[in-house]
Design a protein around this motif. Sequence first.
Motif, mmCIF file in Angstrom:
data_model
loop_
_atom_site.group_PDB
_atom_site.id
_atom_site.type_symbol
_atom_site.label_atom_id
_atom_site.label_comp_id
_atom_site.label_asym_id
_atom_site.label_seq_id
_atom_site.Cartn_x
_atom_site.Cartn_y
_atom_site.Cartn_z
ATOM 1 N N LEU A 52 0.848 -1.192 0.000
ATOM 2 C CA LEU A 52 0.000 0.000 0.000
ATOM 3 C C LEU A 52 0.880 1.238 0.000
ATOM 4 C CD1 LEU A 52 -2.873 -0.803 2.543
ATOM 5 C CD2 LEU A 52 -2.973 -0.813 0.055
ATOM 6 N N VAL A 53 0.567 2.142 -0.910
ATOM 7 C CA VAL A 53 1.262 3.423 -0.965
ATOM 8 C C VAL A 53 0.277 4.481 -0.478
ATOM 9 C CG1 VAL A 53 2.425 5.111 -2.429
ATOM 10 C CG2 VAL A 53 2.637 2.664 -2.938
ATOM 11 N N LYS A 54 0.644 5.177 0.580
ATOM 12 C CA LYS A 54 -0.215 6.223 1.140
ATOM 13 C C LYS A 54 0.512 7.563 1.045
ATOM 14 C CE LYS A 54 -2.659 7.649 5.346
ATOM 15 N NZ LYS A 54 -2.924 7.327 6.767
ATOM 16 N N ILE A 69 3.396 0.481 3.038
ATOM 17 C CA ILE A 69 2.888 -0.419 4.073
ATOM 18 C C ILE A 69 2.716 -1.806 3.461
ATOM 19 C CG2 ILE A 69 1.031 -0.815 5.741
ATOM 20 C CD1 ILE A 69 0.374 2.245 5.373
ATOM 21 N N SER A 70 3.220 -2.823 4.176
ATOM 22 C CA SER A 70 3.158 -4.187 3.648
ATOM 23 C C SER A 70 3.001 -5.170 4.795
ATOM 24 C CB SER A 70 4.429 -4.495 2.855
ATOM 25 O OG SER A 70 4.464 -5.854 2.453
ATOM 26 N N TYR A 149 7.280 -0.647 8.048
ATOM 27 C CA TYR A 149 6.768 0.239 7.003
ATOM 28 C C TYR A 149 7.850 1.270 6.705
ATOM 29 C CZ TYR A 149 5.964 3.488 10.859
ATOM 30 O OH TYR A 149 6.134 4.308 11.942
ATOM 31 N N ILE A 150 7.742 1.896 5.557
ATOM 32 C CA ILE A 150 8.680 2.944 5.149
ATOM 33 C C ILE A 150 7.938 4.274 5.179
ATOM 34 C CG2 ILE A 150 10.233 3.771 3.340
ATOM 35 C CD1 ILE A 150 11.099 1.091 4.418
ATOM 36 N N LEU A 171 12.685 -3.783 -1.694
ATOM 37 C CA LEU A 171 13.091 -5.142 -1.381
ATOM 38 C C LEU A 171 12.251 -5.684 -0.238
ATOM 39 C CD1 LEU A 171 15.832 -3.574 -2.448
ATOM 40 C CD2 LEU A 171 16.880 -5.777 -1.913
ATOM 41 N N VAL A 172 11.946 -6.983 -0.308
ATOM 42 C CA VAL A 172 11.135 -7.645 0.704
ATOM 43 C C VAL A 172 11.981 -8.716 1.373
ATOM 44 C CG1 VAL A 172 8.988 -8.897 1.152
ATOM 45 C CG2 VAL A 172 9.093 -7.237 -0.715
ATOM 46 N N MET A 173 11.832 -8.855 2.705
ATOM 47 C CA MET A 173 12.646 -9.826 3.449
ATOM 48 C C MET A 173 11.787 -10.654 4.385
ATOM 49 S SD MET A 173 14.524 -7.451 6.355
ATOM 50 C CE MET A 173 15.428 -6.450 5.196
#
Length: 382
Positions: A52-54, A69-70, A149-150, A171-173
């Motif tokens: 999700l991009v907010k 948000i992921s 989240y970033i 990147l996802v970890m």
Amino acid sequence: MKSLNNVIYILILFCFSSNLKAQTVKQIEVAGNAPYVDHISLMPGTTDMDLLVKISFNEPNNRLTVNLISYRKLFVFQDNVRYSHAVRFHKLHPNRLPYVVESDEKAKYKMAKSLRKSIKPKRKHIFKHWIEYEGLQPQPTEYKMVNDYIEQTFDILYQSADISITLRDILVMSEQASQKKITYDLFFQTDLNRKYNISIKRDPCFGKEKEIQAAATQVKNIKAGYITLYQKFGAHSNLNNPEGAKIFNEMKALLLKQYPKMEETSTCPDIQSNIETYNCYVDTIQNMRCDFQIIKEKQTAMLGLSGDYILTTARKIDNYTNKWLLSSDNIEKKDLEVACKQAIDLIETHVGRATVINNEQQAALGIFNKAKTYFRQTCQKK
């Protein structure tokens, strides 16, 4: 030989361009109470890989905030970083990044085999800074290796200039914990190459508290002046004589000089509403007559209002009634009711005293009566 080299060069360019992800461009709008949310599927068919991009706007501070948000933990590069510089022996080393990043000293960040295979050629590959921007100045923030989240907040440099952000490498970890160490597997990476051209919808009343109060005060003052004039020279006044008429005209002229009609308009609804209410009082005062004048005028038995004026009054009643329906402010609704009643009383008083009404006036009165009925059925029955 030269032509062969040209063909090879063109083929290389074609292969390189075919691997580039086409940029997605979106035109979006954000407001102080209405952030923009975009849903991105990083891996089709897998809901826990959704992103999700907010994008939200803080008007008091004139700032824009971007959140990623992921369900998964995220990692992004805060600058362009060469693969061969940051990665050694299949591991991403925080101390080899060109900026300070918070990290557990015991944690390891492993580049999964599937991710390594997707990056070719590794020696020349450059991880891209996760966000690019125009018309914005980033606020300082602490960088972390592991993120639920970033978030990045920006100052908006110019109110009228175009602004945009472009999301790049994400990147996802996943986490693998043991008693001795924590290992994070970086197993997925993508260049979103997603650009948002952002239009900011600002509150037209923001920062205009003084102007709003000033406009409301003007309405309050002219209303008080009108009430004083009406009470002194209205029905059953003991000043219905030539001397009283003189005093009335002097007071009326003084009021109109003190409160001239407002020609300006405002994009702020609160200010504009007060301007219209104020001007309605000006019109009402302008058309007031004391009883002595009315008695004298009735000797001619002519309706002293033009057809155009009656039509204008009918339109005002319709407009104020429509505004009454849309308003949720009880004070504003009361003022609109008062303005309509005064306009109606003015027309009906003149009509009641006249014995001769021409065709133009009669036609205008037909429209006025419809506006009057609309007001009474709408406002006075609720």
